[in-house]
Design an enzyme around this catalytic site. Structure first.
Site, PDB file in Angstrom:
ATOM      1  N   TYR A 197       0.823  -1.228   0.000  1.00  0.00           N
ATOM      2  CA  TYR A 197       0.000   0.000   0.000  1.00  0.00           C
ATOM      3  C   TYR A 197       0.847   1.263   0.000  1.00  0.00           C
ATOM      4  O   TYR A 197       2.036   1.216   0.216  1.00  0.00           O
ATOM      5  CB  TYR A 197      -1.088  -0.018   1.066  1.00  0.00           C
ATOM      6  CG  TYR A 197      -0.819  -0.083   2.551  1.00  0.00           C
ATOM      7  CD1 TYR A 197       0.412   0.184   3.125  1.00  0.00           C
ATOM      8  CD2 TYR A 197      -1.884  -0.400   3.411  1.00  0.00           C
ATOM      9  CE1 TYR A 197       0.589   0.138   4.502  1.00  0.00           C
ATOM     10  CE2 TYR A 197      -1.713  -0.460   4.792  1.00  0.00           C
ATOM     11  CZ  TYR A 197      -0.478  -0.182   5.328  1.00  0.00           C
ATOM     12  OH  TYR A 197      -0.323  -0.228   6.675  1.00  0.00           O
ATOM     13  N   GLU A 198       0.198   2.343  -0.342  1.00  0.00           N
ATOM     14  CA  GLU A 198       0.878   3.633  -0.496  1.00  0.00           C
ATOM     15  C   GLU A 198       1.960   3.552  -1.576  1.00  0.00           C
ATOM     16  O   GLU A 198       3.013   4.187  -1.481  1.00  0.00           O
ATOM     17  CB  GLU A 198       1.466   4.077   0.856  1.00  0.00           C
ATOM     18  CG  GLU A 198       1.632   5.563   1.043  1.00  0.00           C
ATOM     19  CD  GLU A 198       0.398   6.373   0.702  1.00  0.00           C
ATOM     20  OE1 GLU A 198      -0.711   6.026   1.147  1.00  0.00           O
ATOM     21  OE2 GLU A 198       0.536   7.366  -0.045  1.00  0.00           O
ATOM     22  N   GLY A 199       1.650   2.785  -2.630  1.00  0.00           N
ATOM     23  CA  GLY A 199       2.597   2.587  -3.731  1.00  0.00           C
ATOM     24  C   GLY A 199       3.490   1.393  -3.471  1.00  0.00           C
ATOM     25  O   GLY A 199       4.270   1.401  -2.528  1.00  0.00           O
TER      26      GLY A 199
ATOM     27  N   GLN B 238       7.578   2.781  -6.043  1.00  0.00           N
ATOM     28  CA  GLN B 238       8.582   3.639  -5.399  1.00  0.00           C
ATOM     29  C   GLN B 238       9.823   3.728  -6.283  1.00  0.00           C
ATOM     30  O   GLN B 238      10.413   4.797  -6.463  1.00  0.00           O
ATOM     31  CB  GLN B 238       8.983   3.088  -4.025  1.00  0.00           C
ATOM     32  CG  GLN B 238       7.843   2.856  -3.052  1.00  0.00           C
ATOM     33  CD  GLN B 238       7.034   4.096  -2.771  1.00  0.00           C
ATOM     34  OE1 GLN B 238       7.573   5.195  -2.678  1.00  0.00           O
ATOM     35  NE2 GLN B 238       5.729   3.940  -2.658  1.00  0.00           N
TER      36      GLN B 238
END
Lengths: 597, 597
Positions: free
Chosen positions: A442-444, A449
């Site tokens: 999650y969050e990329g 990244q």
């Protein structure tokens, strides 16, 4: 039983004060209230709260999970979660790093990091509730109109309401340009929001009377793709422009996901069925508004990896000192016991020291990233702010990806130290491994990244952040050029910094001819960068420890761990450098159909 | 939904026939019935059984788990498990590789491997029931008296009963010298067995009317430590010397463990309370009897890692071809679709190709190991048998540790390809990751495999197995010295083989002065060895494909995957070589108390 947790206050203070000079930094940035006394008091109280309130709920949260009432759409959090949240709010922590004018305590971002790390280590699933409020806080702070800040920001800062980020839809996560949720203007200036969002963390719960959803959606005349996305405030209970809470909005939880871990965290399908919402920020600029909070959100998830790594390590160390199994290869170390504790065995030490080097080094890496948020916002000099912003942008994907992948790795090693007992729920180690697994997604994802680093921060922004960081390394190496006691670290660090520069050039040149070279190098480039960055922080940690008033044992521990890092983990850069050098060819040659049936 | 599985028959046949020359080998060893027609028929039927019977039960097994009745001590397996076992027995597979004289089909060990891999991929938890019978079969075959073989071996081979291995106790797993279970002689020549064993796979279930436990215990006059351990046959239902089954023995399941994964596998606490048992093999030689079956048991667990890796890869490939997200960096590849399938992205390909290279290469590595079991037992020439035994001993820890760690890695990558969806139970990917996690723990952790390799097979046995393997590499390189099409693989393979030899010497020399050097190098030496071994098998796979009647696409696929392996995975040897070279110092310097509180 489960695993236990003790806040690593000594090492946190070392990272903050001795390595990063937090006191001087805060004074320079004008945070007059963030004195060492105040910071120490926060650390103490945070340790007490997380060790005694949150940590004992970790196993309960995993076992009970959140429960969903299909008839009402309500979600019940695990036993004790709500009460813990009330205590958290009572102490005033929901607003620790929020501005005073909105009811916060106005502390620097960095001052909130140890609390954040402790929460994640103590109870990751619980920590996601306040974390999501933090995201909403930032969006409202930077993009909200005055009335929106009064109506929505204050209650969130005060902890009376919580927030969410509603981005993902079933067919799009990474690629938000594909999203379909619609916003239809009403005559009163508000909007009807209709669509389905998935994977909404803290999307529904029983902590607070209202939940403020920040929702990405499309206006009727919006351009296609990512340039046609706007951001909306959509509260669970309707709120008028005076901040008065009204009746239920057309927002409803449709289901809870069954997940590998973080069972105590409510991961919701949220249905918006003509729900009333307010546009926040400019029309069609929703993705840009999201980007403003991306750095802190990604750093925050990195901290989750760090917290879990530390908890896993603590338990593995304790087990490895207690568990008696076989004799040391160099002869019995505890001849009076039936066998030696397994910590005498080199391979157990390899696993423990790997965790220790990644945890303590990763702590400085992560905290340094957070300090850049403060500098980027509060430095007096515009050039300083700009430089911090560039470095922050460069380091954020590294911190996020490395700390979370190391979280997976450390929970792996720590479980492995327990042998078969690690696989049994009773010891709590397998929960840490399952919980850690979400953080690289999650969050990329890690791949995203890497692409952010290589594509955006290196290629598009000419690696300006890298140059700042290389400058820091050079400055440090020069300052200690004649320091015999640091020579064993300075020499390899200089060599790696030069190689980092060269690899960056190499990929940049190849990418001009073939854009796939960017994606092909991205993953290995990110980890190469992470390991060199960590080498720098380990060298600085040794220097900082030696220059500090820490005990001789503490100083020796830092040096021993740094030596382990340089001998055993920094060699990973050799593998990454070779993979980068091999280029895109080996990745791109195979046609899609040949991968398998 | 869950994940799906399709038996990789084409690649299995390639590994067996084209790379390993199984037909010729079986003929040479005198397995006249193991013709290609027979083997193909087994493969076909195994694929049908595992795809249609076992695979659909995988998710049910995870969700339901085994259930324990505290009042009776009974264990109920998940819905469908028992029926699947009956089908398995009906086909005659419980005795596929057992001797004809005990009711088996007398097929070579290698011929059972593809079936084993398919079972593990389709339903690892279920597969543990027949697997444990296999261990008991070997113990009885090699150490049982004639009456014991008649009474216990036949029913197991026929699948009417199953077996277990009862080694571990709460305070000892790796270090069996510490075990406390006692055996008291009775007047009739049998023994009273008393003690508690834990982690007993298939220790209790509802598949069969009897369960044959093979139990390590101490005789009254036994020497202390590992030289005082004997092996006993302890059936759940008493069996007399004529093979007649009597009443219930004093053996009872005390609890089921709650585990991270393989929920469908019954992991039992087994209490022996003066249960009647029979000594098998010589008194105090129980550990040696266990060692005889260690190679095949460890190879079998390696296969579990392989099976799960393949299943994970298959699902990730399918998802990556279906999931549309973002455009290729080199421009849209499917402009008519809203986005490109994620398999166009280099980083997704990196993950898929990593799995593909480890799965297909690992298959040859594992099957080759199994073929050595046949050679070691059945070769006409004593020298051939001895050489195979040495190579088998050397390769077994490599196969076990590498295939299981790669299983963890591949299920990780495959889950990662799914993004957040991989974390949701619905897609089944997280179950594969949880199930895979046990394989690096049981049957000797990775650290124990490494110590077995470095301490026993390299140091004690002067690396004789390594010399055999290096001879194979040299022979292959010489045979293809002028083959232009293989030059890209031969050159680096030669270099790595030389380095392997040199590293082995280096560690050996250092270990003379400091025994901790053995343990300090062990883990990295094992993986260094594994990656060089895989490089050899990949080079041979390309050669074998080119020389075969496989399709052009198949040949191209092998070459592309081999190139990926040499470019992207073989560089891991650089990291391991550097870690080995760094020696024990960095691992051993820190005192135990300094690792943490």
């Amino acid at each position: 039983m489960g695993s236990s947790y003790r806040a690593p206050l000594e090492d946190m203070r070392f990272a903050l004060y001795d390595v990063l000079g937090a006191e001087q930094l805060f004074a320079k940035l004008g945070f007059d209230d963030a004195s060492r006394d105040v910071l120490d008091a926060i650390l103490q109280e945070a340790a007490r709260f997380t060790e005694t309130v949150l940590a004992p709920l970790n196993e309960i949260g995993d076992r009970e999970g959140c429960t969903f009432d299909k008839a009402t759409g309500d979600v019940r959090t695990p036993r004790g979660f709500r009460e813990a949240y009330e205590k958290f709010v009572d102490v005033g922590w929901s607003g620790l790093v929020s501005p005073v004018e909105f009811g916060g305590q106005g502390m620097p971002h960095l001052a909130g990091l140890p609390l954040k790390e402790m929460i994640d280590a103590a109870n990751l699933a619980w920590g996601n509730f306040p974390l999501l409020s933090h995201g909403a806080t930032e969006a409202l702070l930077h993009h909200g109109e005055a009335w929106q800040q009064d109506a929505f920001l204050k209650p969130i800062v005060e902890g009376r309401w919580t927030g969410t980020m509603c981005l993902t839809e079933p067919h799009c996560g990474t690629d938000l340009g594909l999203l379909k949720t619609r916003a239809q203007p009403r005559e009163d200036g508000s909007f009807d929001i209709t669509g389905t969002k998935i994977f909404i963390t803290a999307g529904e719960h029983d902590f607070t009377e209202n939940i403020v959803h920040l929702v990405l959606a499309r206006l009727p005349d919006a351009p296609a793709g990512s340039k046609g996305i706007s951001l909306f405030i959509v509260p669970k209970m309707r709120v008028d422009r005076d901040g008065a809470m009204g009746e239920r909005n057309a927002v409803r939880c449709g289901a809870l996901e069954h997940k590998m871990g973080i069972h105590g965290s409510a991961t919701c399908v949220i249905n918006f069925d003509g729900a009333q919402g307010y546009l926040i920020g400019a029309p069609n600029k929703g993705l840009m508004a999201m980007f403003t909070m991306m750095n802190t959100a990604r750093l925050a998830v990195g901290l989750q990896g760090l917290g879990l790594s530390d908890r896993a390590l603590q338990n593995a160390v304790r087990y490895s000192r207690d568990r008696l199994q076989m004799r040391s290869l160099t002869g019995a170390k505890f001849p009076d016991k039936p066998a030696d504790p397994i910590i005498v065995h080199p391979d157990v030490r390899r696993m423990l020291l790997t965790c220790k080097a990644l945890v303590e080094g990763g702590r400085v890496l992560g905290y340094h990233g957070a300090s850049l948020v403060d500098v980027a916002h509060h430095a007096k000099d515009a050039g300083d702010r700009q430089q911090a912003e560039a470095l922050l942008g460069f380091l954020t994907p590294i911190v996020k990806a490395c700390l979370t992948e190391w979280g997976v790795e450390c929970t792996y090693h720590a479980l492995q130290c327990f042998g078969g007992h690690g696989y049994i729920a009773e010891h709590g180690m397998e929960q840490l491994a399952r919980d850690a697994r979400i953080t690289t997604l999650y969050e990329g994802t890690t791949g995203i990244q890497a692409l952010d680093l290589m594509g955006r921060k290196v290629m598009q922004q000419q690696a300006v952040g890298l140059q700042v960081f290389l400058g820091m390394i050079e400055e440090f190496c020069n300052a200690h050029a004649n320091d015999e006691s640091l020579a064993e670290f300075i020499a390899p660090l200089r060599a790696k910094a030069a190689e980092w520069q060269a690899l960056t050039m190499q990929v940049g040149q190849r990418a001009v001819a073939d854009a796939d070279e960017v994606g092909a190098a991205a993953y290995d480039y990110l980890f190469y960068s992470g390991y060199v960055a960590l080498a720098y922080w380990w060298a600085r940690s040794v220097a900082a420890a030696d220059a500090s008033s820490q005990s001789a044992a503490f100083k020796a521990g830092k040096r021993e761990t740094a030596r382990f890092y340089f001998a055993r983990l920094l060699p990973r850069t050799a593998m990454h450098a070779q993979a980068i050098a091999s280029g895109a060819g080996a990745l791109m040659a195979m046609p899609a159909e040949r991968f398998g049936d």
